[in-house]
Enzyme design. Structure first.
Site, PDB file in Angstrom:
ATOM      1  N   SER A   1       4.701  38.885  46.102  1.00 48.43           N
ATOM      2  CA  SER A   1       3.679  39.937  46.153  1.00 48.43           C
ATOM      3  C   SER A   1       3.948  41.004  45.103  1.00 48.43           C
ATOM      4  O   SER A   1       5.091  41.283  44.764  1.00 48.43           O
ATOM      5  CB  SER A   1       3.681  40.602  47.537  1.00 48.43           C
ATOM      6  OG  SER A   1       2.741  41.663  47.534  1.00 48.43           O
TER       7      SER A   1
ATOM      8  N   LYS B   1       4.342  35.840  54.028  1.00 48.78           N
ATOM      9  CA  LYS B   1       3.473  36.340  52.948  1.00 48.78           C
ATOM     10  C   LYS B   1       2.012  36.398  53.426  1.00 48.78           C
ATOM     11  O   LYS B   1       1.274  37.333  53.106  1.00 48.78           O
ATOM     12  CB  LYS B   1       3.595  35.454  51.698  1.00 48.78           C
ATOM     13  CG  LYS B   1       2.598  35.825  50.593  1.00 48.78           C
ATOM     14  CD  LYS B   1       2.840  37.222  50.087  1.00 48.78           C
ATOM     15  CE  LYS B   1       1.877  37.863  49.143  1.00 48.78           C
ATOM     16  NZ  LYS B   1       0.679  37.344  48.684  1.00 48.78           N
TER      17      LYS B   1
ATOM     18  N   HIS C   1       1.691  39.434  55.434  1.00 53.39           N
ATOM     19  CA  HIS C   1       1.685  40.577  54.501  1.00 53.39           C
ATOM     20  C   HIS C   1       0.249  40.803  54.031  1.00 53.39           C
ATOM     21  O   HIS C   1      -0.254  41.926  54.033  1.00 53.39           O
ATOM     22  CB  HIS C   1       2.609  40.281  53.310  1.00 53.39           C
ATOM     23  CG  HIS C   1       2.390  41.194  52.130  1.00 53.39           C
ATOM     24  ND1 HIS C   1       1.323  41.038  51.257  1.00 53.39           N
ATOM     25  CD2 HIS C   1       3.062  42.285  51.695  1.00 53.39           C
ATOM     26  CE1 HIS C   1       1.359  41.993  50.343  1.00 53.39           C
ATOM     27  NE2 HIS C   1       2.401  42.759  50.589  1.00 53.39           N
ATOM     28  N   ASN C   2      -0.413  39.715  53.665  1.00 53.08           N
ATOM     29  CA  ASN C   2      -1.789  39.856  53.176  1.00 53.08           C
ATOM     30  C   ASN C   2      -2.742  40.255  54.297  1.00 53.08           C
ATOM     31  O   ASN C   2      -3.695  40.998  54.065  1.00 53.08           O
ATOM     32  CB  ASN C   2      -2.256  38.553  52.524  1.00 53.08           C
ATOM     33  CG  ASN C   2      -1.659  38.371  51.138  1.00 53.08           C
ATOM     34  OD1 ASN C   2      -0.607  38.926  50.844  1.00 53.08           O
ATOM     35  ND2 ASN C   2      -2.306  37.619  50.298  1.00 53.08           N
TER      36      ASN C   2
ATOM     37  N   GLU D   1      -2.368  43.785  54.513  1.00 54.25           N
ATOM     38  CA  GLU D   1      -3.019  44.318  53.295  1.00 54.25           C
ATOM     39  C   GLU D   1      -4.548  44.417  53.505  1.00 54.25           C
ATOM     40  O   GLU D   1      -5.169  45.429  53.162  1.00 54.25           O
ATOM     41  CB  GLU D   1      -2.679  43.369  52.138  1.00 54.25           C
ATOM     42  CG  GLU D   1      -3.386  43.607  50.823  1.00 54.25           C
ATOM     43  CD  GLU D   1      -3.048  42.484  49.815  1.00 54.25           C
ATOM     44  OE1 GLU D   1      -1.854  42.246  49.539  1.00 54.25           O
ATOM     45  OE2 GLU D   1      -3.986  41.846  49.301  1.00 54.25           O
TER      46      GLU D   1
HETATM   47  C1  6PG Z   1      -0.086  40.322  46.603  1.00 56.59           C
HETATM   48  C2  6PG Z   1      -1.548  40.074  46.833  1.00 56.59           C
HETATM   49  C3  6PG Z   1      -1.945  38.810  46.146  1.00 56.59           C
HETATM   50  C4  6PG Z   1      -3.414  38.698  45.880  1.00 56.59           C
HETATM   51  C5  6PG Z   1      -4.194  38.322  47.097  1.00 56.59           C
HETATM   52  C6  6PG Z   1      -5.515  38.983  47.205  1.00 56.59           C
HETATM   53  O1  6PG Z   1       0.606  40.397  47.608  1.00 56.59           O
HETATM   54  O2  6PG Z   1       0.322  40.436  45.459  1.00 56.59           O
HETATM   55  O3  6PG Z   1      -1.838  39.965  48.179  1.00 56.59           O
HETATM   56  O4  6PG Z   1      -1.382  37.757  46.853  1.00 56.59           O
HETATM   57  O5  6PG Z   1      -3.938  39.813  45.274  1.00 56.59           O
HETATM   58  O6  6PG Z   1      -4.369  36.954  46.935  1.00 56.59           O
HETATM   59  O7  6PG Z   1      -6.200  38.285  48.156  1.00 56.59           O
HETATM   60  P1  6PG Z   1      -7.762  38.305  48.279  1.00 56.59           P
HETATM   61  O8  6PG Z   1      -8.333  37.774  46.980  1.00 56.59           O
HETATM   62  O9  6PG Z   1      -7.995  37.389  49.423  1.00 56.59           O
HETATM   63  O10 6PG Z   1      -8.153  39.722  48.509  1.00 56.59           O
END
Ligand code: 6PG
Length: 470
Positions: free
Chosen positions: A130, A184, A187-188, A191
């Site tokens: 990430s 991970k 984590h998303n 996010e």
């Molecule tokens: C990270 C982000 C990365 C990416 C995601 C965005 O941790 O660096 O989460 O993995 O930006 O894939 O996901 P979406 O396109 O689903 O918003």
């Protein structure tokens, strides 16, 4: 110093190759585009990096260039492209060679890949990374899963290249199989929830309080001085303050209100449902993105139902004070839900995940880094609290800020604003803190129509039926 292979020189791959070379590691590169590889090699030389970057013309040359046992990092899109790379490498590799997937793969696919490749004598690691391109270049947060033997192979160079929080590398191994990619994914999921809260706060300020993007940017900037200090709030300020070079208008007024998504948020919700763990804030965020994507229907309904949302009559000063507090409470709820899902996965899959270690690798480098994560790591390290909100420090956050969360939800909903993540946070907190819930009614109904039985409060453990049908 190590000599690794790296396949996939896209934005992330090239940045990570330069990062490894900066740390003094040699990296053999393989990509379909010879031009891109040449560019990265040149960048490495121009930047005077200690390690050597070697562009390889084909898979055979690439594999031969690596010392045995080989360690190969793959940064290509998950799914089909990753499988093609694995199939290309398999016949060229020897026993104990390692392939590490640094993409956003679904953890169930990683579980299968670990098992399949280990059956053939190869090693496989599934690693979440990430931090975007900047993180990949200057220090990402890395969450690895797979065998300990595989991890031992690449731990050194990866920890060298990872972000550091007060000197500690934000890069760790968490357990077998797909555990790294599961972490991970969550984590998303967090996010997504965090970003939805920011979008809702922006909506309340712009549509409710009539503030322009620059004023909103200043509010976000101000929040950086308090408990909301985090990467996402920092960049929310920058996004809100930016102007369009073409028109001079605020960038936010130019960006189409149609959110993209690649799947990790949705996967988090699906897995949480499978595990029976709460993820209502992530679900709210995914649903808001889904609905945003259908602009045509929204515009038709906007015309059919009339203007919404409306202006908020509360004084701007009071509303902004409440909004910051509501954000704090809701953010705590988002982390609490995330860690509940992780704990459930750890038990269900026997992963024995170290929650404090997970919080520690999220303290720097990753997208959800925030000052809360250091507090969360301390809570899981020391207090033995079963739930984040039972730890005194988080109890205090909630006691101070949950009333404002309630005010903001009421303020938003009663003026026609969409605040699904704030609302989900409040409901989650209310449900979690309710000693006697209303599930007795659910149990009564289930028993009435299906004789599913229930437990009596005065005879726990005993399954009985009600007097409904004599
Ligand atoms: C990270 C982000 C990365 C990416 C995601 C965005 O941790 O660096 O989460 O993995 O930006 O894939 O996901 P979406 O396109 O689903 O918003």
């Amino acid at each position: 110093m190590a000599h690794l292979g790296l396949i996939g020189i896209g934005v992330m791959g090239s940045a990570f190759a330069l990062n490894l070379a900066e740390e003094g590691h040699d990296v053999s590169l393989l990509d379909r585009s010879a031009d891109k590889m040449a560019e990265v090699v040149q960048d490495g030389q121009d930047q005077g990096l200690k390690g050597t970057l070697i562009a390889c013309a084909d898979a055979e040359t690439f594999v031969k260039s690596l010392p045995k046992p080989r360690s190969i990092l793959v940064l290509v899109p998950s799914g089909g492209p990753l499988d093609s790379v694995i199939n290309m490498l398999k016949p060229l590799l020897d026993k104990d060679d390692l392939i590490a997937d640094l993409g956003n793969s679904n953890y169930t696919d990683t579980e299968k890949r670990v098992a399949d490749l280990e059956n053939t004598g190869l090693l496989f690691l599934g690693m979440g990374i990430s931090g975007g391109a900047d993180g990949a270049r200057h220090g990402p947060s890395i969450m690895a899963g797979g065998s300990r033997k595989s991890w031992a192979r690449v731990k050194g160079p990866l920890q060298d290249s990872a972000a550091k929080y007060e000197g500690d590398p934000c890069c760790d191994w968490f357990g077998p199989g797909g555990s790294g990619h599961f972490i991970k994914m969550l984590h998303n999921g967090i996010e997504y929830a965090d970003m939805q809260l920011i979008a809702e706060a922006y909506g309340l300020m712009s549509n409710g309080l009539g503030m322009n993007a620059a004023e909103i940017g200043k509010v976000f900037k101000g929040w950086m001085d308090g408990p909301l200090n985090s990467y996402l709030i920092e960049i929310a300020a920058e996004v809100a303050l930016a102007t369009d070079p073409k028109t001079g208008a605020a960038m936010l007024d130019i960006i189409l209100d149609k959110a993209g998504q690649k799947g990790t948020g949705r996967w988090s919700v699906i897995e949480a449902l499978h595990l029976g763990a709460p993820a209502s804030m992530m679900a709210a965020a995914v649903e808001a993105r889904n609905i945003s994507a259908d602009i045509e229907t929204r515009l038709q309904m906007d015309a059919a139902f009339g203007p919404s949302p409306q202006a908020i009559s509360t004084s701007k000063t009071d509303a902004l004070v409440a909004l910051e507090k509501a954000m704090i409470a809701a953010k705590v709820c988002a982390y609490a839900q995330g860690f509940e899902v992780l704990a459930r996965a750890s038990d269900t899959f026997d992963w024995d995940l170290n929650m404090a270690a997970i919080a520690r690798v999220w303290r720097a480098g990753c997208i959800i880094r925030s000052v809360f994560l250091d507090e969360i790591a301390d809570v899981f390290d020391g207090s033995g609290a079963k739930h984040l909100m039972l730890a005194p420090v988080f109890q205090a956050h909630m006691k101070t800020n949950a009333p404002a969360l309630q005010n903001i939800v009421v303020m938003g909903l009663s003026n026609g604003h969409s605040v699904p993540a704030f609302t989900a946070a409040l409901n989650y907190h209310n449900m979690r803190r309710t000693g006697r819930s209303t599930a007795n009614m659910i149990q009564g109904l289930r028993d009435y129509f299906g004789a599913h039985t229930f437990e009596r409060v005065d005879a726990l453990g005993e399954k009985v039926n009600g007097p409904w049908h004599d």
